[in-house]
Design a protein around this motif. Structure first.
Motif, PDB file in Angstrom:
ATOM      1  N   UNK A 142       3.145  -5.609   8.539  1.00 31.20           N
ATOM      2  CA  UNK A 142       4.187  -6.613   8.771  1.00 31.20           C
ATOM      3  C   UNK A 142       5.487  -6.190   8.108  1.00 31.20           C
ATOM      4  N   UNK A 143       5.347  -5.462   7.010  1.00 26.12           N
ATOM      5  CA  UNK A 143       6.525  -5.035   6.250  1.00 26.12           C
ATOM      6  C   UNK A 143       6.368  -3.555   5.892  1.00 26.12           C
TER       7      UNK A 143
ATOM      8  N   UNK B 159      -0.844  -5.529   5.342  1.00 26.39           N
ATOM      9  CA  UNK B 159       0.350  -6.383   5.268  1.00 26.39           C
ATOM     10  C   UNK B 159       1.629  -5.593   5.011  1.00 26.39           C
ATOM     11  N   UNK B 160       1.583  -4.788   3.945  1.00 30.54           N
ATOM     12  CA  UNK B 160       2.810  -4.122   3.504  1.00 30.54           C
ATOM     13  C   UNK B 160       2.551  -2.661   3.174  1.00 30.54           C
TER      14      UNK B 160
ATOM     15  N   UNK C 268       0.865  -1.174   0.000  1.00 31.67           N
ATOM     16  CA  UNK C 268       0.000   0.000   0.000  1.00 31.67           C
ATOM     17  C   UNK C 268       0.905   1.228   0.000  1.00 31.67           C
ATOM     18  N   UNK C 269       0.656   2.126  -0.900  1.00 40.14           N
ATOM     19  CA  UNK C 269       1.492   3.318  -1.007  1.00 40.14           C
ATOM     20  C   UNK C 269       0.966   4.425  -0.098  1.00 40.14           C
TER      21      UNK C 269
ATOM     22  N   UNK D 135       7.511   9.064  10.199  1.00 38.50           N
ATOM     23  CA  UNK D 135       6.496   8.282   9.489  1.00 38.50           C
ATOM     24  C   UNK D 135       6.709   6.794   9.757  1.00 38.50           C
ATOM     25  N   UNK D 136       7.960   6.357   9.696  1.00 35.91           N
ATOM     26  CA  UNK D 136       8.256   4.938   9.894  1.00 35.91           C
ATOM     27  C   UNK D 136       7.836   4.489  11.292  1.00 35.91           C
ATOM     28  N   UNK D 137       8.143   5.285  12.294  1.00 37.41           N
ATOM     29  CA  UNK D 137       7.809   4.828  13.641  1.00 37.41           C
ATOM     30  C   UNK D 137       6.294   4.843  13.885  1.00 37.41           C
TER      31      UNK D 137
END
Ligand code: ZN
Length: 200
Positions: A184-185, A157-158, A92-93, A175-177
């Protein structure tokens, strides 16, 4: 047809334009936007970048973002779109959101527009807790971005997080945290990388 950046007529076409959509930059401008793939480690994850933030990329981006030249929206991912669709199939973008103030100034969401043709499912589930623009901010101020995002969507999922320019990496860290517990990914890309000396 004329080049969207330099306005010279486009008379010749590259090999790529025979099977991809016609390029809206002339071959001369396209050559100046050469791909420089890099992987940059950023404390626990990696950011994949595709261009260096040198003169031409910067000129093009400023023309698009700050001079509100919306017509340029498709030139950045020309030739890269297909790669992203294959490499991140099933992801997913998630584009980094702009502040409300910037959206209002520009009249369009520059990042969403750049990625709009990429055939990946899009999610817009990232919110800024506090509306901070980063321009002219020092490193300490920029670091606020590391805790300034919240993910408000469903778990998937991703997720592929996408931004246009990475400088200190604070935005992408934030954003990542915010996202990492909801997928999951998680992979991260930034179109360009601005090489600056960090005073940590
Ligand atoms: Zn040109």
């Amino acid at each position: 047809m004329r080049c969207l950046f330099c306005d010279r007529p486009i008379e010749s076409y590259s090999l790529a334009s025979l099977f991809l959509k016609t390029d809206e930059l002339c071959p001369k401008c396209r050559r100046r936007l050469s791909l420089k793939r890099k992987k940059i480690p950023l404390g626990g994850f990696e950011v994949k970048t595709f261009f260096s933030y040198d003169g031409f990329f910067r000129d093009l981006l400023l023309q698009y973002k700050e001079c509100h030249d919306e017509a340029l929206k498709d030139v950045f991912l020309y030739g890269l779109k297909e790669y992203l669709e294959l490499r991140y199939h099933g992801y997913h973008l998630l584009c980094i959101p702009s502040t409300g103030k910037k959206l209002e100034e520009r009249g369009f969401d520059h990042l969403k527009e750049m990625f709009r043709l990429v055939q990946l499912k899009k999610i817009c589930c990232l919110k800024m807790k506090e509306e901070i623009t980063q321009e002219g901010k020092d490193l300490r101020e920029r670091r606020k971005m590391e805790t300034n995002y919240a993910y408000i969507g469903p778990d998937v999922d991703k997720i592929l997080i996408a931004d246009d320019v990475m400088t200190t990496g604070s935005t992408l860290k934030g954003a990542f945290s915010a996202v990492k517990c909801h997928a999951k990914m998680v992979k991260v890309i930034s179109l360009a990388y601005k090489n600056i000396t960090l005073h940590l």
